[in-house]
Design an enzyme around this catalytic site. Sequence first.
Site, PDB file in Angstrom:
ATOM      1  N   GLU A 114      -0.480  -2.258   5.189  1.00  0.00           N
ATOM      2  CA  GLU A 114       0.466  -2.189   6.306  1.00  0.00           C
ATOM      3  C   GLU A 114       0.330  -0.855   7.021  1.00  0.00           C
ATOM      4  O   GLU A 114       0.469  -0.783   8.244  1.00  0.00           O
ATOM      5  CB  GLU A 114       1.904  -2.372   5.805  1.00  0.00           C
ATOM      6  CG  GLU A 114       2.941  -2.465   6.916  1.00  0.00           C
ATOM      7  CD  GLU A 114       3.348  -1.131   7.502  1.00  0.00           C
ATOM      8  OE1 GLU A 114       3.719  -1.082   8.692  1.00  0.00           O
ATOM      9  OE2 GLU A 114       3.274  -0.107   6.795  1.00  0.00           O
ATOM     10  N   GLU A 115       0.063   0.206   6.255  1.00  0.00           N
ATOM     11  CA  GLU A 115       0.037   1.548   6.854  1.00  0.00           C
ATOM     12  C   GLU A 115      -1.076   1.702   7.882  1.00  0.00           C
ATOM     13  O   GLU A 115      -1.018   2.588   8.722  1.00  0.00           O
ATOM     14  CB  GLU A 115      -0.093   2.625   5.768  1.00  0.00           C
ATOM     15  CG  GLU A 115       1.104   2.709   4.820  1.00  0.00           C
ATOM     16  CD  GLU A 115       2.400   3.158   5.494  1.00  0.00           C
ATOM     17  OE1 GLU A 115       2.354   3.540   6.684  1.00  0.00           O
ATOM     18  OE2 GLU A 115       3.448   3.100   4.836  1.00  0.00           O
ATOM     19  N   ARG A 131      18.858  -7.060  13.498  1.00  0.00           N
ATOM     20  CA  ARG A 131      19.225  -7.268  14.892  1.00  0.00           C
ATOM     21  C   ARG A 131      18.339  -8.355  15.492  1.00  0.00           C
ATOM     22  O   ARG A 131      17.216  -8.555  15.055  1.00  0.00           O
ATOM     23  CB  ARG A 131      19.113  -5.986  15.698  1.00  0.00           C
ATOM     24  CG  ARG A 131      17.694  -5.469  15.880  1.00  0.00           C
ATOM     25  CD  ARG A 131      17.649  -4.229  16.786  1.00  0.00           C
ATOM     26  NE  ARG A 131      18.021  -4.514  18.146  1.00  0.00           N
ATOM     27  CZ  ARG A 131      19.144  -4.073  18.739  1.00  0.00           C
ATOM     28  NH1 ARG A 131      19.992  -3.317  18.100  1.00  0.00           N
ATOM     29  NH2 ARG A 131      19.399  -4.385  19.982  1.00  0.00           N
ATOM     30  N   ASP A 178       0.797  -1.230   0.000  1.00  0.00           N
ATOM     31  CA  ASP A 178       0.000   0.000   0.000  1.00  0.00           C
ATOM     32  C   ASP A 178       0.829   1.280   0.000  1.00  0.00           C
ATOM     33  O   ASP A 178       1.998   1.291   0.386  1.00  0.00           O
ATOM     34  CB  ASP A 178      -0.981   0.014   1.180  1.00  0.00           C
ATOM     35  CG  ASP A 178      -0.308  -0.204   2.543  1.00  0.00           C
ATOM     36  OD1 ASP A 178       0.730  -0.900   2.602  1.00  0.00           O
ATOM     37  OD2 ASP A 178      -0.829   0.324   3.546  1.00  0.00           O
TER      38      ASP A 178
HETATM   39 ZN    ZN Z   1       4.998   3.526   6.292  1.00  0.00          ZN
HETATM   40 ZN    ZN Z   2       6.375   1.035   5.348  1.00  0.00          ZN
END
Ligand code: ZN
Ligand code: ZN
Length: 419
Positions: A148-149, A188, A81
């Site tokens: 995801e946002e 990490r 997205d």
């Molecule tokens: Zn973002």
């Molecule tokens: Zn992102």
Amino acid sequence: MTVADELLANLDKIVPWHLDLYQDLHRNPELSFHEVRTAGLVGDRLADLGYEVHTGIGGTGLVGILRNGEGPTVLARADMDALPVREATGLPYASTAVATDPGGRETPVMHACGHDMHVTCLLAAAELLAEHRPRWSGTFIALFQPAEELGTGARAMVDGGLADVIPKPDVALGQHVMGLPYDTVASRPGAALSAADSIRITLHGRGTHGSMPHYGIDPILLGSAVVMRLNAIVSRELPPGHFGVVTVGSFQAGSKSNVIPETTTLLLNLRSYDDRTRRQLRDAVERIVTAECEASDSPAPPDFEYTDPFPVTRNSPDVYEKVSAAFTEHFGDKAVLMEPSTGSEDFSDVPSALGVPYLFWIWGGFDPDTYHRAEADGTLSKVIPGNHASTFAPVMEPTFRTGAAAMTVAVLSYLSRPA
Ligand code: ZN
Ligand code: ZN
């Protein structure tokens, strides 16, 4: 020569096609849960490469599965997205797209977080694996997630039946392009990205004439007291040196000088690296807001609406050990230890739901000389735009090569079949 190096020696051949795709995606960004065109392009390409493709998982999410004999199952993820940002990069392939946001307003749209780069790099790894099947064995799952946002796309795929269409992975991998040099890959073990919560808080007052404050309950004064108190949570309640962020990003109340309004709305953002701190921050916010409302004799208790939740991203030490060794073998001293980031990701929602260990790493998108000069001058924040900035633009080709290589190297650290 490792199997990954062998496959990546063929990267040159596929670079032009992938850079065309990248520019196409960049020009045609789509908002969260509206990644229809993007998912279509990805699905077609995966099918052409011989993947078993499942679409429409949790909205626009899709997976491509490539079964290639005995061995582990590796899931690699990219998000698709874009953001409601007006692009200001001036690039020839800059976006001029507009879309309708969830509130019904027209908004410019831009790939300001580099998810177009994530899609392109994962497809490149998928292509290299499909075309060199004798060099590895096991099962490869390429997962392309929506939204995801919003912090809800990975969860939507889980709720949309992901586990019914894929074999259970042994490991999950994901990556993000960020403000580092384009030759550098950083990872990490343990907490790598913070958990995030957004809270919309409505404080109830009683409106009245600005000249007669004694007839009302002023929600602006109440909100101001709340904001001051909230800023003491990190400084007075968390142990010194313990990471936490409490930000009031929006304070909205009133519209006229002589009217005391009915309500104040605050938008908060909280960040933490562990569940205990996350709970402590939420509890402290609710305690302080509730108590301040009582202190003001508020006519109704405050409303708390939690939105955009992001889990903490806690990398598996075992996966880190294996993949970071492969990164060092391939990238040399450009494979570095990542500083914990205050950013957040919903990537881990999929492996957590499936009970699978995972690694999420970052790589850079910016000219190394410029970066290192700015780092030495202390001008990094002026020279390198952050993700979500309207000027965020990874330098296309080297960034693509590094991201495609990192994903291929990581996947093959589990699936390669030595000669
Ligand atoms: Zn973002
Ligand atoms: Zn992102």
